[in-house]
Motif scaffolding. Structure first.
Motif, PDB file in Angstrom:
ATOM      1  N   ARG A 133       0.986  -1.309   0.050  1.00 31.05           N
ATOM      2  CA  ARG A 133       0.055   0.091   0.010  1.00 31.05           C
ATOM      3  C   ARG A 133       0.791   1.332  -0.103  1.00 31.05           C
ATOM      4  NH1 ARG A 133      -4.000   0.939   5.021  1.00 31.05           N
ATOM      5  NH2 ARG A 133      -1.907   1.210   5.850  1.00 31.05           N
ATOM      6  N   SER A 134       1.938   1.290   0.592  1.00 34.05           N
ATOM      7  CA  SER A 134       2.758   2.345   0.642  1.00 34.05           C
ATOM      8  C   SER A 134       3.508   2.844  -0.372  1.00 34.05           C
ATOM      9  CB  SER A 134       3.870   2.107   1.837  1.00 34.05           C
ATOM     10  OG  SER A 134       4.748   0.997   1.616  1.00 34.05           O
ATOM     11  N   ASN A 135       3.525   1.861  -1.659  1.00 34.25           N
ATOM     12  CA  ASN A 135       4.067   2.325  -2.682  1.00 34.25           C
ATOM     13  C   ASN A 135       3.410   2.103  -4.008  1.00 34.25           C
ATOM     14  OD1 ASN A 135       4.207  -0.470  -3.156  1.00 34.25           O
ATOM     15  ND2 ASN A 135       6.256  -0.915  -2.136  1.00 34.25           N
ATOM     16  N   LEU A 136       2.172   1.718  -3.549  1.00 35.78           N
ATOM     17  CA  LEU A 136       1.101   1.853  -5.018  1.00 35.78           C
ATOM     18  C   LEU A 136       1.046   2.981  -5.579  1.00 35.78           C
ATOM     19  CD1 LEU A 136      -0.900   0.250  -6.563  1.00 35.78           C
ATOM     20  CD2 LEU A 136      -2.727   0.968  -4.771  1.00 35.78           C
ATOM     21  N   PRO A 260      -6.897 -12.697  -3.374  1.00 37.60           N
ATOM     22  CA  PRO A 260      -5.301 -12.183  -3.034  1.00 37.60           C
ATOM     23  C   PRO A 260      -4.871 -11.519  -3.965  1.00 37.60           C
ATOM     24  CG  PRO A 260      -5.756 -14.766  -2.998  1.00 37.60           C
ATOM     25  CD  PRO A 260      -6.922 -13.994  -3.609  1.00 37.60           C
ATOM     26  N   THR A 261      -3.735 -10.316  -3.656  1.00 41.44           N
ATOM     27  CA  THR A 261      -3.487  -9.500  -4.379  1.00 41.44           C
ATOM     28  C   THR A 261      -2.976 -10.014  -5.955  1.00 41.44           C
ATOM     29  OG1 THR A 261      -2.458  -8.279  -2.517  1.00 41.44           O
ATOM     30  CG2 THR A 261      -1.789  -7.590  -4.489  1.00 41.44           C
ATOM     31  N   GLY A 262      -2.222 -11.040  -5.903  1.00 37.29           N
ATOM     32  CA  GLY A 262      -1.990 -11.694  -7.336  1.00 37.29           C
ATOM     33  C   GLY A 262      -2.823 -11.994  -8.152  1.00 37.29           C
ATOM     34  N   LEU A 263      -4.042 -12.574  -7.716  1.00 40.29           N
ATOM     35  CA  LEU A 263      -5.103 -12.823  -8.407  1.00 40.29           C
ATOM     36  C   LEU A 263      -6.052 -11.570  -8.653  1.00 40.29           C
ATOM     37  CD1 LEU A 263      -6.305 -16.226  -6.534  1.00 40.29           C
ATOM     38  CD2 LEU A 263      -4.949 -15.947  -8.627  1.00 40.29           C
ATOM     39  N   ALA A 264      -5.953 -10.701  -7.811  1.00 35.38           N
ATOM     40  CA  ALA A 264      -6.631  -9.332  -8.205  1.00 35.38           C
ATOM     41  C   ALA A 264      -6.109  -8.680  -9.251  1.00 35.38           C
ATOM     42  CB  ALA A 264      -6.573  -8.483  -7.286  1.00 35.38           C
ATOM     43  N   ILE A 304      -7.410   0.797 -16.749  1.00 35.19           N
ATOM     44  CA  ILE A 304      -6.279   1.438 -15.849  1.00 35.19           C
ATOM     45  C   ILE A 304      -7.403   1.439 -14.621  1.00 35.19           C
ATOM     46  CG2 ILE A 304      -5.298   3.302 -14.982  1.00 35.19           C
ATOM     47  CD1 ILE A 304      -4.424   3.452 -17.804  1.00 35.19           C
ATOM     48  N   ILE A 305      -8.695   2.089 -14.459  1.00 34.36           N
ATOM     49  CA  ILE A 305      -9.389   1.936 -13.192  1.00 34.36           C
ATOM     50  C   ILE A 305      -9.655   0.751 -12.707  1.00 34.36           C
ATOM     51  CG2 ILE A 305     -11.735   2.927 -12.491  1.00 34.36           C
ATOM     52  CD1 ILE A 305     -11.728   5.114 -14.621  1.00 34.36           C
ATOM     53  N   VAL A 306     -10.170   0.004 -13.663  1.00 31.62           N
ATOM     54  CA  VAL A 306     -10.369  -1.550 -12.899  1.00 31.62           C
ATOM     55  C   VAL A 306      -9.189  -1.997 -12.024  1.00 31.62           C
ATOM     56  CG1 VAL A 306     -10.699  -3.889 -13.575  1.00 31.62           C
ATOM     57  CG2 VAL A 306     -11.996  -2.114 -14.601  1.00 31.62           C
ATOM     58  N   ALA A 312      -5.723  -1.273  -5.151  1.00 28.68           N
ATOM     59  CA  ALA A 312      -5.703  -0.376  -3.839  1.00 28.68           C
ATOM     60  C   ALA A 312      -6.578  -1.122  -2.736  1.00 28.68           C
ATOM     61  CB  ALA A 312      -6.454   0.872  -4.333  1.00 28.68           C
ATOM     62  N   LEU A 313      -7.662  -1.613  -3.309  1.00 24.18           N
ATOM     63  CA  LEU A 313      -8.590  -2.633  -2.255  1.00 24.18           C
ATOM     64  C   LEU A 313      -7.843  -3.743  -1.609  1.00 24.18           C
ATOM     65  CD1 LEU A 313     -12.084  -2.362  -3.756  1.00 24.18           C
ATOM     66  CD2 LEU A 313     -11.048  -0.933  -1.648  1.00 24.18           C
TER      67      LEU A 313
END
Length: 693
Positions: A133-136, A260-264, A304-306, A312-313
Motif C-alpha cells: 500500500r505504501s508504494n502503490l 489475493p493481491t496476485g489474483l486481483a 486502468i481504473i479497474v 488499492a483495495l
C-alpha cells in the motif's frame, strides 16, 4: 593477495555474474519480441499504432529484474533494437520504426528512474517483492509518467509528414502503455516473489495459503475470475451507452476485497483483454465514443481504473491484515509479559505496591498485603484485589515513636516529588502485628500512569541484630573517666548507621592516661567488627606508655585480617603525663589532632606513620608535645572533617577558650550534625585546667 590475484578474482566474479544473467536477458528478450509481434497484429484502424502494447509491461519488469546487474545500459539498448525490429518487420515506416525504438527505451528508463528513487525496496529486490500500500501510488505515478514523458517522441513521424500534433495518438500512447504496466507488472512481481520463495524453500505449499489475508475461499476466487469476464462480455454485447459501463466497477471492488493481491492483478488482466478485444470488434459501450483511436483510449482508461481499484483495495486489505496480525502478536506478547511480571511480583518476598497519581491502589503483591495487613487471612489475595477498609487499620510510626501523618506516608512523599530511600518505619498491621519496614519509592513515568511504586522490606530482624550490635559496640566504649586531677576528659561517638567503624578508648596509667581514636575504612557492620578487633589488640598490646610499640604490634597482628577485608585503619594513640602535660603520640595516617591554646592558637599534630594494614613491617615513630595549662587536646574522625567540608579549623573557630571538654565535644558534634551525616562522627577532648580553674 597481490594485485594480479585481485584482478583475477574480480574477473571471475564478473564472468559468473554475466553467465548467471544471460538466461534472464534471453528470456525477457524472447518474451518482449513475442508479445510485441502479437501486439502488432492488433493495429488501430486508420493508423500504424498497436491497440495494446504489453511490451511496455514486459520492459518494465525487465529493467527491474536487471536492477542490480552490471552494464544495465545493455537492457535499454536491447529494448530499443528489438522494438525497431518488430515495428520494421510489421510494416512500420523508417521514421516510425526508429522513434518507436527510442520511445520505448526512454519509457523504460524513466520508469526505472522513478522506481529507483521512490520505491527502492522494489527496485533493489530485482523484481521479487510485491507491491504494498505504501508504494502503490508511486508505482502508479511511474507507470503514468514514463509514457507521458516519452509521448512526444511518437509525434516525430506526424511532424515529418506535416500533420502536426496528433493529440489522440499521444493520449492513446499514454493510456495504452500505462495500462500495460499497471496490469502486467503487479502480477509479475507476485510471480517473481513466489519463484524466489520457492527457490529458498519458503514458498507456501497450499493453494489456499496464497489468500492469507482474505476471508474468502479458493472456490470464491475461481468464481470471481470466471464470472467477472463473462459479465463483461454479456454487458458489452447488450449495452451501448458509455455511462452505463461503470457499474461493472463493482466487480473490481469484489475482486479487490475478496481475492489475493496476485489474483486481483490477474483479474484486471483478464478484464482488460476482453474489454479491449470487444472494443476492437466494435462491440460494447465505447463504440459510440468517436474514432477507433479514441474508443481504444477510453477502453484502456477503463482497464486502468479497474486495475487501480482492485490493487488499492487488495493492498489496503493486506496492510490491514498485517497490522492486525502485528497487533495480535503485540497483544499476545503483552499478555505473556504481564503474566510473567505478575508471577515474578507475586513470588518476590519484598512487598510491592503501586498507586496511581491520585493515590489509588493499582497493584499490590501478596507480600505487601502480608506486611501491611498481617500474616493471616490474606494468603490468597490477588494483585489487584481490594480489601475494603483493611489498610485504614494500618498505623505507622518513626523509629523514635512519632506517628506518621497521612501526608508524610512514603508514597505521598514520592507523589509530591520527594525521593524516599530506605526509610525505616514501625508498622502496626491490620492484624495487630508490629514490625519495622524499610520503604523505597520511585515515581513512574507519565507513559506508565505517573504513579508511584513502593518496595517494602521487613527489616525487623536485621534492625534487632543491629540494635544488639550497637549495644555491644556502645558497651566497648569507656564507661568511666580516669582519675586524672587537673584534667577534663570527654568523648562522643555517633555512627552513620546503627554501628560504625570509629571508636575511642582510654587506659589509665600511673600519673597519666593513654588516649586512642581509630577510624576503620568504611561504615556499617563490617567496619564495626574490624573496629572491635583493633580495640582488643590495642588493649592486648598496650598497658604501657610506649604508643609506637603498641601500634606496631597491633599492625602486625591484624595485617592478614585487614588484607583479606581490603581495608585499613587510621589511628591516633597518645600517652599524656598528668603532672607535666608532656604528650607522646604515634599517628598512623590519621592527622586530625590539634592542641588548642587559650589565645585562640592551634598546633596540628601531624601524622607520622602509615595507616594500619598498609605496611605492617615498617617501624613506627613517636612525636612529642606539651599541653600547657588551659590548653586542650582535640581529636576528631574524618566524618567531622567531612561535616565541615574539609575545613577542620571551623570545628573550633567559635569555641570559647575556657570551654570545658564536655561542652566543647557537645558543641562540635552539634555543629557537625546540622547537615546530612554521611559518615561516623567521633570527637575526643582532653583539657588541662588553667591555673585559675
Amino acid at each position: 593477495m597481490t594485485t594480479t590475484d585481485t584482478a583475477t578474482t574480480l574477473e571471475v566474479v564478473r564472468r559468473r555474474a554475466f553467465s548467471a544473467g544471460v538466461p534472464i536477458v534471453v528470456g525477457f528478450a524472447v518474451a518482449y519480441v513475442v508479445v510485441s509481434f502479437l501486439s502488432r497484429l492488433a493495429i488501430v484502424p486508420g493508423s500504424n499504432v498497436s491497440m495494446v502494447w504489453p511490451g511496455a509491461g514486459v520492459a518494465a519488469m525487465w529493467v527491474l529484474a536487471r536492477a542490480g546487474a552490471p552494464a544495465r545500459w545493455v537492457t535499454y539498448v536491447l529494448i530499443s533494437l528489438l522494438t525497431m525490429l518488430v515495428v520494421f518487420l510489421t510494416g512500420g515506416t523508417p521514421v516510425g520504426t526508429v522513434m518507436s525504438g527510442i520511445a520505448n527505451a526512454a519509457q523504460a528508463a524513466v520508469f526505472a528512474g522513478i522506481m529507483r528513487m521512490k520505491c527502492p525496496e522494489i527496485w533493489f529486490s530485482g523484481g521479487t517483492r510485491a507491491l504494498e500500500r505504501s508504494n502503490l501510488w508511486w508505482f502508479a505515478l511511474a507507470a503514468f509518467t514514463a509514457p507521458a514523458v516519452t509521448s512526444p517522441l511518437v509525434q516525430v513521424e506526424s511532424f515529418t509528414r506535416g500533420d502536426g500534433w496528433d493529440w489522440a495518438l499521444m493520449a492513446m500512447w499514454i493510456a495504452r502503455n500505462t495500462g500495460s504496466i499497471m496490469v502486467l507488472l503487479p502480477f509479475a512481481l507476485v510471480i517473481g516473489g513466489w519463484l524466489l520463495r520457492r527457490k529458498t524453500g519458503t514458498a507456501r505449499r497450499r493453494f489456499a495459503d496464497l489468500g492469507w489475508s482474505v476471508r474468502s475461499t479458493p472456490t470464491e476466487w475461481i468464481t470471481v475470475l470466471v464470472l467477472s469476464p463473462i459479465v463483461h462480455i454479456l454487458w458489452f454485447l447488450v449495452i451501448t451507452d458509455t455511462a452505463v459501463v461503470f457499474p461493472l466497477i463493482a466487480l473490481a471492488c469484489w475482486a479487490g476485497t475478496r481475492l489475493p493481491t496476485g489474483l486481483a492483478s490477474l483479474h484486471a488482466g483478464m478484464v482488460s483483454c476482453w474489454v479491449l478485444a470487444m472494443t476492437s470488434w466494435g462491440l460494447g459501450p465505447f463504440e459510440e465514443s468517436g474514432s477507433p483511436l479514441l474508443q481504444v483510449t477510453i477502453a484502456q482508461l477503463y482497464t486502468i481504473i479497474v486495475c487501480l481499484i482492485g490493487l488499492a483495495l487488495a493492498l489496503d486489505r493486506d496492510a490491514r491484515a498485517l497490522l492486525s496480525g502485528d497487533l495480535r502478536l503485540a497483544r499476545d506478547d503483552a499478555r505473556a509479559e504481564a503474566a510473567r511480571l505478575e508471577t515474578i511480583i507475586e513470588s518476590v518476598q519484598d512487598g510491592i505496591r503501586v498507586v496511581d497519581r491520585d493515590g489509588n491502589l493499582v497493584v499490590r503483591n501478596p507480600a505487601a498485603a502480608r506486611l501491611l495487613l498481617g500474616t493471616t487471612g490474606y494468603e490468597g489475595i490477588h494483585l489487584r484485589e481490594p480489601i475494603p477498609g483493611s489498610e485504614m487499620r494500618v498505623t505507622m510510626r518513626t523509629l523514635d515513636g512519632e506517628p506518621v501523618p497521612a501526608e508524610r506516608l512514603p508514597y505521598r512523599r514520592a507523589l509530591a516529588g520527594e525521593e524516599v530511600r530506605d526509610l525505616d518505619l514501625f508498622v502496626r498491621s491490620g492484624a495487630g502485628e508490629e514490625r519495622i519496614l524499610s520503604f523505597t519509592t520511585s515515581r513512574l513515568p507519565e507513559s506508565a500512569g505517573a504513579g508511584v511504586v513502593t518496595v517494602m522490606r521487613d527489616v525487623t530482624a536485621e534492625r534487632e541484630e543491629l540494635r544488639r550490635a550497637a549495644r555491644v559496640q556502645a558497651g566497648l566504649l569507656p564507661q568511666t573517666l580516669p582519675d586524672l586531677p587537673g584534667w577534663d576528659l570527654a568523648a562522643r561517638f555517633r555512627p552513620a548507621g546503627s554501628v560504625g567503624g570509629d571508636f575511642y578508648d582510654w587506659e589509665e596509667l600511673p600519673g597519666g592516661v593513654v588516649l586512642t581514636l581509630a577510624d576503620v575504612m568504611g561504615k556499617g557492620a563490617g567496619a564495626a567488627i574490624l573496629a572491635a578487633t583493633t580495640r582488643s589488640l590495642l588493649r592486648a598490646h598496650g598497658g604501657h606508655g610506649d604508643v609506637a610499640r603498641t601500634l606496631a604490634a597491633t599492625d602486625r597482628s591484624m595485617a592478614t585480617d585487614l588484607e583479606n577485608a581490603g581495608a585499613f585503619v587510621t589511628c591516633f594513640r597518645s600517652s599524656v603525663d598528668g603532672a607535666t602535660g608532656e604528650i607522646e603520640y604515634s599517628d598512623a595516617g590519621h592527622g586530625l589532632s590539634v592542641i588548642l591554646s587559650p589565645d585562640c592558637g592551634s598546633r596540628r599534630l601531624v601524622a607520622n606513620g602509615l595507616p594500619l594494614g598498609i605496611a605492617p613491617d615498617e617501624p613506627r615513630s613517636t612525636g612529642t608535645d606539651r599541653i600547657a595549662p588551659g590548653e586542650m587536646l582535640l581529636i576528631v574522625s574524618d566524618g567531622v572533617l567531612d561535616a565541615f567540608e574539609g575545613e577542620l579549623e571551623r570545628a573550633w573557630a567559635d569555641l570559647p577558650w575556657d570551654l570545658r571538654a564536655g561542652d566543647a565535644v557537645d558543641a562540635i558534634m552539634e555543629a557537625a550534625c546540622r547537615g546530612e551525616v554521611g559518615d561516623d562522627l567521633t570527637v575526643v577532648a582532653l583539657r588541662r585546667h588553667a591555673v585559675l580553674d
